[in-house]
Every structure is written in C-alpha cells, then in structure tokens.
Design a protein around this motif. Structure first.
Motif, PDB file in Angstrom:
ATOM      1  N   SER A  65     232.260  48.815  46.478  1.00  0.00           N
ATOM      2  CA  SER A  65     233.009  50.009  46.870  1.00  0.00           C
ATOM      3  C   SER A  65     232.051  51.178  47.109  1.00  0.00           C
ATOM      4  O   SER A  65     232.297  52.023  47.956  1.00  0.00           O
ATOM      5  CB  SER A  65     234.080  50.357  45.834  1.00  0.00           C
ATOM      6  OG  SER A  65     233.493  50.426  44.557  1.00  0.00           O
TER       7      SER A  65
ATOM      8  N   THR B 165     236.608  45.368  47.991  1.00  0.00           N
ATOM      9  CA  THR B 165     236.259  44.701  46.734  1.00  0.00           C
ATOM     10  C   THR B 165     236.798  43.271  46.741  1.00  0.00           C
ATOM     11  O   THR B 165     237.663  42.916  47.533  1.00  0.00           O
ATOM     12  CB  THR B 165     236.844  45.458  45.527  1.00  0.00           C
ATOM     13  OG1 THR B 165     238.252  45.508  45.709  1.00  0.00           O
ATOM     14  CG2 THR B 165     236.270  46.837  45.419  1.00  0.00           C
TER      15      THR B 165
ATOM     16  N   ASN C 235     231.950  44.699  42.098  1.00  0.00           N
ATOM     17  CA  ASN C 235     232.934  45.445  42.869  1.00  0.00           C
ATOM     18  C   ASN C 235     232.588  46.920  42.958  1.00  0.00           C
ATOM     19  O   ASN C 235     232.846  47.565  43.968  1.00  0.00           O
ATOM     20  CB  ASN C 235     234.326  45.242  42.278  1.00  0.00           C
ATOM     21  CG  ASN C 235     234.907  43.926  42.762  1.00  0.00           C
ATOM     22  OD1 ASN C 235     234.568  43.465  43.851  1.00  0.00           O
ATOM     23  ND2 ASN C 235     235.765  43.326  41.959  1.00  0.00           N
TER      24      ASN C 235
END
Lengths: 388, 270
Positions: free
Chosen positions: B122, B128, B118
């Motif tokens: 990002s 995410t 994630n």
C-alpha cells in the motif's frame, strides 16, 4: 610423419603467481607418438591440459593445424583424452560410456543414426578387445578393462589427436607391459597422433617416436628415445633416463677428456679448451678388467644380483660408480675398468651439475624405489681404503 | 564382533523408543475406547478424505517448489569457490538455528492483512493481497522452513562429483548444457531423492505451519491428529489410525520413488 600438427609457442602457465610452465616451445607432428616425460610437478600434465583445452596458457600461443586455439573450449577441439583415473561415467554401462561422444550433437556435424552409433561402438570395443562387455557396469570392470573402455570412448570419436595422461599408472607391472604393446598397436592401427604423459622412463623409451623430457616447467630435451638415452644434454636428463654415472671432467681438446686426472678418448668435441664438463658413463658401457689393464682402479663395495646382470658398486677415490656386468666380483675385490670411447658422453655444465650420478647412497632397494620421492637409506657399506 | 556390541545401546533405544511406540499406535488404532478390537477407526477416516488430499497436495506442491528453487541453488553453489561455498552454506543454515515457531510467527506478521507485505504494497500504491489463512500461505511457510533440507543433500552430492567426469564429458564434445543433462543431473539424482524425502515427509505431517499461517480453514493431517490427542475431539484411537495410514502412504510414496530412481546407486532413502 613430418607434417606439423600442434605448435606451442612460448607457453607459460602460472597458478597464483607460481610458474609451472616456463615459456615452452614444442612442435608435435601428425601421426607421431610423442611422450612428455618428467617427474611430478615438471609441467607435463599442464602441457597436456593446454592441448586438451582444459587450461589456457597465461601467455603464449597454441596452434592446431596452423590455427590459434588458445580460447577454443575442449568440446570444440578434435582432440580426445584418456584421463589418469579413466573418469568413466559411473551411471552408464560400457556401451553408453563409449557412445557418449557419438550421441552428442556436435555443432556443424549431423546427428549419427542409432545403427551408425552401434556399429562404431562395437567396432571400437573390438579394437580394445572388450567385445561382449557392452552391457557391463563400468564399476564392475578391472583396472585394465576400465582403461580399455576409456581408450575406446576417446578413439570412437575419431580424433586427430589422442591425449593420454599417465594412463597406465594404476595398473600392475604385467598389465602395464601388455597395455604398452596394446597402445602401440592401436596407435599404428588408428594412424593418428598420440601425446602421452608419463613419469616412467622405460615406458617412454619403449613406446615413443619422440620423447620430451621436462623438469621444473622447462623442456630439457626433445629427441628420439635413442638420442635421449645416448646423447642426454644435461645431468638431469642423463639421470632421469636410465642409470648413469656422472662425473666432473675437463675437456682437454676435441676427443680427449680428463676424468680423475686421467685422460680418456671420447667421440665428442666442440668445447672450449680445458672447459669443465659433465661426463656421463652408462653402467653397461663399463668393462671390468684386471687391475694392470684398468684405465681406472677401484674397490667393489657392493654387488647385487639382478637376474640378467649384477649391479656392482665400485669406489673410485670416494666417488661411487654403478657398473652392470655379467661377471661376479666379490665385495672388497680390487678391480680395473675399461671404457670405450663411445661409452663416454660429454655434456655442458648446467644447473643440474653435481646433483646426480653418484651412487654413494646406493642400496639394493634403489631400483624399486625408483625416481619418485627417493629418500636415501644408506646401508653400512664397508669402506675399503683405496690404494693407488 | 567386538564392534558389533557397540551397537547394542542404539538397538535398545530403537526398541524402546521406535518399535514399541509404533506397536502402541497400532494397538490404539485397532481398538475402541472400551478396549475391544475394531476397524471402526479406519472406517471413520472416510470423513477426512479432504484433509488427506489437502495434506498430500500441499506437501507435494511445497516439495516441487523446494526442488525448483533448491536444485539451481545447490548446483550454482557447488560451482563457487570453496570460500564462497562456506559462506553461502552458513547463510542457508542460519535460519535453521532460529526456533521453528519463531520463524513461522515471523511469516505470520509478514503475511497478515495488515502485515509487513501489505503495508509495503500500500505504501507503493499497489493493491494489497489476502495471503494469510490461505493454502498459499501454508505453502510459503513450508517452502521457507524446509528449503535447506532440499538444498543440502543435493549440494553435497553435486559437490562430490569428480571434476574429471565433467572434463571427460567436455572432452567428448559436450557443451555446458549437455554436461549438465548427461552427467551432472543423472549423478545428482540420489541427492534429489533424499532431498524430496527430507522435505515431503515433514511437510505432509506438519501442524504448526498450517495452524499459524493457514488458519482454521486449512487444517492438515498433523492438525487432525493433534486434535485427536490434545484437542476437544479427544479420540486417541482415531488419531492413531490416521497416523498409521499416513505413515503407510508416505512409505508407499518413498518406495515408489525409490523404485523409480533404482539403478542410481546409493539412493539414500527412508
């Protein structure tokens, strides 16, 4: 019979820099039974693989019906192969093994119907005498039967050429002889070209229209079985095809050769005056006579009963000859020999001169050991002093 | 006869550590806490149908994914030069030399909501993903851990297929696709069957992967059994019954598959 079908032109094959085929030229005619014959490592199998499409020559060209096929993959060639260890598909039964090629939707051709496939497979099983075996597991068959399945599987596709890679190698003697006749019969029945690879010279002589003798990646001689046997071009061919006594000689003039200081009449000519040559004398072309009638005289050092004849080893001034005769002559007997002019064959000197054709290392097992991996095991032969 | 006596230690081992435990499990499953014979443990299992079906479903999905990824890998590997094959095999087996728990913890830190994946997403300005504590995370963990068990048996069967069979098929007119479909694939089935077994069986009974990656919401049979022996729900009788039923179902699956693949010689199973 005489139409050209396949031509290899200056084909060379090298693996990791090691040359296994050295610029060979070979023409194979339509409907011919041609045998590539030679010891292991001579390049015969490589030649077959080039024709089958499993190997691409490092240099040189392969033509099929006049078309260059160097880069044509195996599945696009109208050639089928009987592999050395049969290579039958273990997950398919006899019928499906034979039907394999027919079930493949060949580009261009249309798919065969089920009935057509069945008919052609059954026809082929009949030809190879395997009717009634169609549902059998191939792994349950004997070597000879597997062999027949392999032949049927190849022939059912109606190839223009059948390639056979030492197909009888794994069979016992009796079965080999049967299969030799069988293959000849199938060859005649199918009317196509057979290219046969073997190291067995008897097989080659018995089956072929043309024999190609190879050694060291080079074609030594191409000819009919009779020509190869009667007129070998060099000591290698003479030794590989049948038994032969090969001695040094000097060509005095056309039709006259000197061996062991004595002049013999022969039928060959075309050599330079006094040119050193190799002289081949086949064991069956020598007659044993009384000493007073002998062209040469020597002492018998060994005699072995072979059934049809005796193998007699005779010592001529330290050079031992093999003579095949139906007359018994005891060891240590002093004999004379006679050779007719047509029993003497003259060859040019070659790289093979002096390597073959002396029976000093003869032993009774010689024939069984054959040409492959022969290691001399010399029995104690009593040497009788030679007296002129 | 002499050689047979060499098997005695193993037979003894089997008796003490395989047969006896199965009998003990059977004994527990058929009794209650008071020691009386009962089938109540099996009846109670009805409450856990969801866990059963989740376990078999996730194991089946993981096995299918392993096959989908593992077969091409095994096939392509077998076509490589021997040297390349050796190196690739090493790389495939390398993670297996790392501790199983450690590997799974590593996946945890990758899949976490603030984990590596994630953070990367990002960083790239992408939305995410919520993967951890979902069945998807469990499947990822299973596929990662059990993939080598799919690749290795398939590879070892394919690599042993005699090259002359492939040449024979080509000789009979088969192109690359036909050679694969008609020769290589059918001959590789024994490897596929044993690969499926070697992935499915541990996948259906795992508990670490589901605990670490699936969170509390995705418990599997393994977790359920563990809870009966070590957890708050302490009930070894029920645990034994579940283990027994699972074993029977797995055996049934394998038997069916074996039957399905019958005719292929030497299917290595069970």
């Amino acid at each position: 019979m005489s139409k050209e079908l396949i031509r290899l032109s200056q084909c060379t094959m090298a693996f990791d820099g090691e040359v296994v085929l050295n610029s060979i030229d070979l023409v194979i005619n339509d409907k011919e039974f041609l045998t590539l014959l030679g010891p292991s490592g001579c390049g015969k199998t490589t030649t077959l693989r080039i024709i089958g499409g499993f190997a691409t020559p490092t240099s040189g060209d392969v033509f099929f019906d006049g078309v260059r096929i160097n880069d044509l993959p195996p599945y696009k060639r109208t050639v089928n192969t009987v592999f050395q260890k049969y290579a039958l598909f273990p997950h398919l039964n006899v019928f499906e093994n034979v039907a394999f090629g027919l079930r493949i939707n060949r580009h261009g051709g249309k798919k065969l119907s089920k009935a057509e496939i069945t008919q052609r497979v059954m026809e082929m099983l009949e030809i190879v005498s395997l009717k009634g075996f169609e549902n059998r597991d191939v792994t349950s068959l004997s070597g000879g039967q597997q062999q027949r399945v392999a032949i049927a599987r190849a022939l059912v596709n109606r190839p223009k050429v059948l390639l056979l890679d030492e197909p009888l190698g794994a069979l016992d003697m009796r079965l080999r002889k049967d299969m030799q006749n069988e293959l000849k019969r199938i060859h005649e029945a199918m009317g196509i070209t057979f290219i046969y690879v073997t190291h067995d010279q008897e097989e080659a002589l018995a089956m072929s229209d043309t024999v190609v003798v190879m050694d060291g990646g080079v074609i030594q001689q191409i000819g009919t079985p009779e020509a190869i046997y009667n007129e070998p071009v060099n000591a290698f061919v003479a030794d590989f095809i049948g038994e032969s006594n090969i001695v040094d000689g000097i060509m005095i003039a056309d039709g006259v050769v000197e061996i062991f200081g004595r002049r013999f009449k022969c039928l060959d000519g075309g050599f330079a005056p006094n040119e050193p040559v190799d002289v081949v004398i086949r064991p069956e072309d020598v007659d044993i006579v009384d000493v007073k009638d002998g062209m040469l005289t020597g002492t018998v050092t060994n005699i072995t009963f072979k059934g049809v004849h005796y193998d007699v080893i005779v010592d001529f001034k330290g050079f031992k000859w093999l003579i095949q005769t139906t007359d018994f002559c005891p060891v240590n007997s002093y004999i004379g020999i006679k050779i007719d002019p047509d029993g003497i064959h003259i060859m040019k000197k070659s790289a093979y001169s002096g390597m073959f054709g002396d029976y000093s290392s003869y032993s009774a097992e010689y024939d069984e050991i054959g040409d492959a991996d022969y290691e001399p095991e010399e029995p104690d032969i009593e040497e009788a002093p030679y007296e002129a | 006869m002499k050689l047979r006596s060499l098997a005695i230690p193993y037979v003894g081992w089997m008796a003490v550590f395989v047969i006896a435990p199965v009998l003990i499990v059977l004994g527990y499953a058929l009794t209650d806490a008071a020691g009386g014979l009962t089938l109540a443990n099996f009846q109670k299992m009805g409450e856990y149908t969801a866990v059963f079906s989740r376990s078999f479903l996730l194991a089946a999905i993981s096995t299918a994914l392993c096959l989908l990824i593992g077969y091409p890998a095994a096939y392509l590997l077998s076509r490589e030069k021997p040297r390349v094959q050796r190196i690739m095999l090493m790389l495939i087996m390398l993670p297996m030399w790392m501790n199983f728990l450690l590997r799974t913890y590593a996946w945890m830190s990758i899949l976490e909501n603030t984990g590596l994946l994630n953070r990367l997403l990002s960083f790239l300005g992408l939305p995410t993903l919520n993967i951890i504590n979902t069945p998807g995370a469990v499947v990822i963990g299973m596929v990662y851990n059990f993939l080598p068990f799919m690749i290795l048996p398939i590879y070892s069967v394919i690599v042993k297929i005699d090259n002359s069979l492939i040449e024979a098929a080509q000789d009979l007119g088969a192109g690359t696709a036909s050679v694969f479909r008609k020769v290589i694939f059918p001959l590789s089935l024994p490897g596929v069957l044993s690969g499926i077994t070697m992935v499915f069986v541990p996948a259906v009974s795992t508990f670490v992967i589901s605990q670490l990656l699936g969170g509390g919401a995705n418990i599997l049979l393994g977790d359920l059994i563990e809870m009966q022996f070590l957890g708050s729900a302490y009930n070894p009788h029920l645990g034994s019954a579940i283990a027994l039923v699972m074993m029977v179902i797995v055996m049934l699956c394998m038997w069916l598959m074996n039957k399905f693949g019958a005719g292929e010689e030497q299917a290595v199973m069970l």
